[in-house]
Scaffold this motif. Structure first.
Motif, PDB file in Angstrom:
ATOM      1  N   VAL A 150       0.852  -1.188   0.000  1.00 33.25           N
ATOM      2  CA  VAL A 150       0.000   0.000   0.000  1.00 33.25           C
ATOM      3  C   VAL A 150       0.887   1.237   0.000  1.00 33.25           C
ATOM      4  O   VAL A 150       2.003   1.223   0.538  1.00 33.25           O
ATOM      5  CB  VAL A 150      -0.935   0.019   1.223  1.00 33.25           C
ATOM      6  CG1 VAL A 150      -1.942  -1.106   1.155  1.00 33.25           C
ATOM      7  CG2 VAL A 150      -0.148  -0.057   2.520  1.00 33.25           C
ATOM      8  N   GLN A 151       0.404   2.279  -0.654  1.00 34.46           N
ATOM      9  CA  GLN A 151       1.133   3.549  -0.673  1.00 34.46           C
ATOM     10  C   GLN A 151       0.635   4.447   0.447  1.00 34.46           C
ATOM     11  O   GLN A 151      -0.577   4.616   0.631  1.00 34.46           O
ATOM     12  CB  GLN A 151       0.955   4.254  -2.027  1.00 34.46           C
ATOM     13  CG  GLN A 151       1.918   3.768  -3.085  1.00 34.46           C
ATOM     14  CD  GLN A 151       2.050   4.755  -4.232  1.00 34.46           C
ATOM     15  OE1 GLN A 151       1.271   5.694  -4.345  1.00 34.46           O
ATOM     16  NE2 GLN A 151       3.031   4.541  -5.075  1.00 34.46           N
ATOM     17  N   LYS A 152       1.588   5.043   1.180  1.00 34.27           N
ATOM     18  CA  LYS A 152       1.251   5.932   2.276  1.00 34.27           C
ATOM     19  C   LYS A 152       2.081   7.208   2.162  1.00 34.27           C
ATOM     20  O   LYS A 152       3.175   7.195   1.592  1.00 34.27           O
ATOM     21  CB  LYS A 152       1.508   5.259   3.623  1.00 34.27           C
ATOM     22  CG  LYS A 152       0.602   4.060   3.897  1.00 34.27           C
ATOM     23  CD  LYS A 152       0.811   3.523   5.290  1.00 34.27           C
ATOM     24  CE  LYS A 152      -0.154   2.381   5.579  1.00 34.27           C
ATOM     25  NZ  LYS A 152       0.019   1.857   6.958  1.00 34.27           N
ATOM     26  N   THR A 153       1.552   8.281   2.704  1.00 38.50           N
ATOM     27  CA  THR A 153       2.242   9.580   2.681  1.00 38.50           C
ATOM     28  C   THR A 153       2.305  10.134   4.091  1.00 38.50           C
ATOM     29  O   THR A 153       1.283  10.173   4.795  1.00 38.50           O
ATOM     30  CB  THR A 153       1.520  10.569   1.755  1.00 38.50           C
ATOM     31  OG1 THR A 153       1.466  10.018   0.436  1.00 38.50           O
ATOM     32  CG2 THR A 153       2.263  11.898   1.709  1.00 38.50           C
ATOM     33  N   ILE A 154       3.481  10.564   4.505  1.00 35.29           N
ATOM     34  CA  ILE A 154       3.662  11.207   5.798  1.00 35.29           C
ATOM     35  C   ILE A 154       4.421  12.518   5.591  1.00 35.29           C
ATOM     36  O   ILE A 154       5.129  12.687   4.587  1.00 35.29           O
ATOM     37  CB  ILE A 154       4.421  10.307   6.790  1.00 35.29           C
ATOM     38  CG1 ILE A 154       5.807   9.942   6.221  1.00 35.29           C
ATOM     39  CG2 ILE A 154       3.632   9.067   7.120  1.00 35.29           C
ATOM     40  CD1 ILE A 154       6.660   9.171   7.203  1.00 35.29           C
ATOM     41  N   ASN A 187       6.740  16.058   2.175  1.00 34.66           N
ATOM     42  CA  ASN A 187       5.735  15.006   2.015  1.00 34.66           C
ATOM     43  C   ASN A 187       6.415  13.771   1.426  1.00 34.66           C
ATOM     44  O   ASN A 187       6.837  13.780   0.269  1.00 34.66           O
ATOM     45  CB  ASN A 187       4.604  15.469   1.104  1.00 34.66           C
ATOM     46  CG  ASN A 187       3.837  16.633   1.704  1.00 34.66           C
ATOM     47  OD1 ASN A 187       3.773  16.785   2.926  1.00 34.66           O
ATOM     48  ND2 ASN A 187       3.248  17.465   0.856  1.00 34.66           N
ATOM     49  N   THR A 189       6.196   9.982   0.211  1.00 33.35           N
ATOM     50  CA  THR A 189       5.312   8.907  -0.242  1.00 33.35           C
ATOM     51  C   THR A 189       6.133   7.631  -0.343  1.00 33.35           C
ATOM     52  O   THR A 189       7.157   7.597  -1.023  1.00 33.35           O
ATOM     53  CB  THR A 189       4.691   9.238  -1.609  1.00 33.35           C
ATOM     54  OG1 THR A 189       3.993  10.486  -1.511  1.00 33.35           O
ATOM     55  CG2 THR A 189       3.729   8.154  -2.038  1.00 33.35           C
ATOM     56  N   THR A 191       6.074   3.002  -0.160  1.00 37.36           N
ATOM     57  CA  THR A 191       5.327   1.756  -0.294  1.00 37.36           C
ATOM     58  C   THR A 191       5.628   0.874   0.907  1.00 37.36           C
ATOM     59  O   THR A 191       6.793   0.567   1.182  1.00 37.36           O
ATOM     60  CB  THR A 191       5.703   1.015  -1.586  1.00 37.36           C
ATOM     61  OG1 THR A 191       5.434   1.866  -2.705  1.00 37.36           O
ATOM     62  CG2 THR A 191       4.914  -0.271  -1.721  1.00 37.36           C
ATOM     63  N   GLU A 194       1.405  -4.083   4.239  1.00 33.53           N
ATOM     64  CA  GLU A 194       0.311  -4.040   5.206  1.00 33.53           C
ATOM     65  C   GLU A 194      -0.292  -5.425   5.347  1.00 33.53           C
ATOM     66  O   GLU A 194      -0.464  -6.147   4.366  1.00 33.53           O
ATOM     67  CB  GLU A 194      -0.758  -3.047   4.748  1.00 33.53           C
ATOM     68  CG  GLU A 194      -1.837  -2.791   5.787  1.00 33.53           C
ATOM     69  CD  GLU A 194      -2.809  -1.725   5.319  1.00 33.53           C
ATOM     70  OE1 GLU A 194      -3.771  -2.067   4.596  1.00 33.53           O
ATOM     71  OE2 GLU A 194      -2.598  -0.542   5.651  1.00 33.53           O
TER      72      GLU A 194
END
Length: 721
Positions: A150-154, A187, A189, A191, A194
């Motif tokens: 899953v791709q997530k951004t912090i 930011n 992004t 992978t 999960e």
């Protein structure tokens, strides 16, 4: 996976080869012939009966299907028993505390949910049917954990990003983009893996896929148990890429065609066809996932360690310690023989002789009837014009002289009456051996002329064998399965999860699964006994009514009784019909807080009204619909004066001493009440809650109160409301 030396690897392979060869020999010489014969009897195989009755088979090939009919009639009863409204196996806390009971309830709901996700109804159907046919149904349970990308951004600052980037790469986290936002942050992004699936996996096994050491008397005590698989090289390569297997290419180089058993080929007649040699990934190999006790130390007298070793073509693909602490195989058998994993006689063997006898008799009967319907002719060739008229079944047969002398039918033996008696006797023997009768199946037309009580008794007696089979299934395979699932959940669930129940979601924390649990097989789960259970519950209901009068039965006991009745009727979602008293008790504090706030506001209003002149009070209550008179307010004023005097006297008594205080209090409580009963008495529950004033009732309720209190006073004070 454990890292082991080459010498240790060779030693393990040599030991496993001995175990595998011995288990294969025992299977092919003892187990498979019995399994193949039982399958042939179940399917009423014509080739099987051609060998048994060669002469009769030339005349007729009709076979009786008693074994198949009996097993198919047994399955609905067993499935209803295990998948009805009541859990056959119940999990209870070992300590008996409320906290322990809560954990047991959550574990029960979790396991039921996991079995539902595994479509356990059909898994159990195959498991039980294999047990009835072959005398040993087999399932395997392991833990299935899958991840998805899953791709997530912090968002982080530059300093944190500088530290994060090398750590992420070291952990295998792929950073896809890093962009500066208008606020000055970055930011990021990336992978991430999960967790997509984290639950037990249940699978059915054929007898040809199961191996165990022949000297074992109990499956859980066997030193060697293996799952035999036929897999492709491509499957091994995928497992190697995921890190599950090692040395896959070595297996590909040494690969030889697997040895298919007779049961393998019967299950799939095309299984031994050679694959396309130009595509090595399609080549099949034989793989053994072994659960074995091995000495992993260099000391020849060292302790045995439970291990899981996967081998193929003499190559170890995976070697690890068995964290399950037992093998993950569970067996069902309708007949239990002490000291045997695979009982020699089974459910099919009880009916086999009956089916053989009926097959022979039915074939003879059909042949006899065929002879009578298509009888042979005796002819006088000299009295015929042309014999071809008879041979060609011509419409007109030319004769010379008398027809009866030229053509005469040969006499055929009559079908004897005792033949049918023999068939009835064989049916009776089958019913006595299996417990499956016409009453069970609702096929006996004569039962319409019998009483309901008589039929109920006959049905209960015939169900005893089925109840025993269901009890054996529950006490052996199903109980062990639940115990193993408890162990797996405690081992592998390491984060909070939410499961979907009929009455809403349930959150389960790993700490909720800790502790020891007892497994209880519910008594009286008998097939077809629901009507009897309902009658018994009605008797319990009458008893509970009597117990409630003396305080020995309350809301929780009535809830439990109603719940059981609803479950026996067949509805599983009891919450659709009942509210658990424990849930109501949990909601009462919140409701109490709301009611207290409401009562405070009502008390303020009442105080403001009762402090006004009595004429104002009278108009106020009349507008609200209450029937009031001036005498009420006169008595109310007198009551207030007496209450004030009593309070003042109580304070004076307190200063004089506790003894005098108690005496005056008693005198105060015993003081005369005007007219026999003073309106607004302080003993009234409403007066105690609200001071000198209480909650008012509508005029209709007020009049009822007046009637009830007529013996004590002519009116009721406003404060008594």
């Amino acid at each position: 996976m454990l890292k082991i030396s080459e010498d240790k690897r060779d030693t393990i392979i040599a030991k496993l080869k001995q175990d595998i060869d011995a288990a294969n020999a025992y299977y092919e010489e003892t187990i498979e012939p019995a399994v193949m014969e039982r399958y042939a009897i179940f399917h009423a195989d014509k080739d099987y009966y051609r060998k048994m009755f060669p002469r009769l088979s030339k005349r007729c090939e009709i076979t009786s299907t008693d074994v198949q009919d009996t097993i198919e009639s047994t399955m609905p009863v067993l499935m209803k028993t295990f998948f009805g409204s009541t859990d056959v196996v119940t999990i209870q806390g070992a300590d008996g505390t409320d906290e322990d009971s809560d954990r047991a309830e959550k574990m029960q709901e979790l396991i039921n949910y996991e079995l539902q996700q595994n479509k356990f109804f059909m898994k159990f159907y195959r498991w039980a049917k294999d047990a009835l046919i072959t005398n040993l149904g087999i399932i395997k349970v392991d833990w299935d954990r899958e991840y998805k990308e899953v791709q997530k951004t912090i968002t982080m600052d530059a300093e944190a990003y500088a530290q994060y980037r090398p750590q992420a790469e070291a952990m295998g986290i792929k950073v896809n983009a890093a962009e500066t936002n208008p606020a000055g942050g970055i930011n990021v992004t990336y992978t991430a893996q999960e967790l997509a699936k984290n639950r037990p996996r249940v699978m059915n096994l054929m007898a040809s896929e199961f191996r165990f050491s022949l000297d074992a008397t109990r499956l859980e005590d066997a030193d060697f148990v293996a799952h035999r698989k036929i897999v492709s090289i491509d499957y091994l390569r995928m497992q190697g890429e995921s890190g599950m297997y090692q040395n896959v290419e070595e297996v590909a180089q040494k690969a030889v065609a697997p040895h298919y058993t007779t049961l393998d080929t019967q299950n799939n007649e095309y299984i031994d066809e050679q694959p396309n040699r130009t595509d090595t990934g399609r080549q099949k190999v034989e793989l053994y996932e072994c659960y074995v006790n091995l000495n992993m130390s260099d000391d020849p007298d060292g302790r045995l360690t439970p291990m899981i070793v996967t081998v193929s073509n003499g190559v170890i693909l995976r070697c690890e310690e068995n964290t399950y602490e037992r093998n993950p195989f569970f067996v069902l058998s309708p007949r239990v023989e002490p000291h045997h994993i695979w009982p020699e006689t089974g459910f099919t063997d009880l009916i086999a002789q009956v089916q053989h006898s009926k097959t022979a008799i039915i074939r003879q009967m059909i042949y006899n009837i065929a002879q009578g319907n298509d009888s042979k002719m005796a002819i006088d060739t000299a009295a015929l014009v042309d014999i071809n008229d008879v041979l060609n079944n011509a419409q007109f047969i030319r004769v010379k002289g008398n027809v009866s002398e030229a053509l005469q039918p040969l006499p055929a033996a009559q079908l004897q009456s005792w033949t049918f008696n023999m068939l009835e006797y064989l049916d009776t023997v089958k019913e006595n051996r299996t417990g499956i009768t016409k009453y069970n199946q609702g096929l006996d037309s004569n039962s319409l002329n019998k009483t309901a009580t008589g039929i109920s008794i006959i049905t209960q007696q015939s169900n005893q064998r089925l109840e025993l089979i269901a009890r054996i299934f529950a006490e052996t395979g199903l109980t062990e399965l639940f115990r193993f699932l408890i162990k797996l959940n405690q081992l592998f669930i390491n984060e909070e999860l939410v499961i979907r129940l009929t009455n809403g979601p349930m959150k389960i924390d790993p700490s909720d699964l800790d502790g020891s649990f007892d497994l209880i097989v519910n008594a009286g789960m008998g097939a077809g006994a629901k009507q009897t259970n309902l009658q018994n519950l009605q008797m319990v209901r009458e008893l509970s009514t009597q117990l409630a009068e003396v305080g020995l039965s309350g809301p929780q006991q009535w809830y439990n009784l109603a719940k059981r009745i609803i479950e026996e009727v067949g509805f599983k979602n009891v919450d659709d019909f009942l509210i658990d008293p424990s849930q109501m008790a949990a909601q009462m504090p919140q409701q109490g807080e709301q009611e207290t706030a409401g009562e405070d506001s009502k008390t303020t209003i009442r105080s403001a009204i009762t402090d006004a002149p009595w004429q104002v009070q009278m108009q106020f209550w009349q507008k609200l619909g209450f029937d009031v008179t001036p005498q009420m307010f006169t008595e109310q004023v007198a009551q207030k004066v007496l209450s004030s005097a009593a309070d003042a006297q109580a304070k004076a008594d307190a200063s004089r001493g506790d003894v005098m205080h108690d005496r005056l209090q008693q005198a105060n409580l015993a003081r005369p009440r005007g007219g026999g009963r003073m309106a607004g008495t302080t003993s009234n529950a409403g007066a105690q809650a609200g001071g000198s004033t209480g909650a008012l009732e509508p005029a209709s309720q007020y009049n009822g109160t007046m009637a009830g209190n007529a013996a004590g006073s002519t009116t009721a004070g406003v404060s008594s409301y």
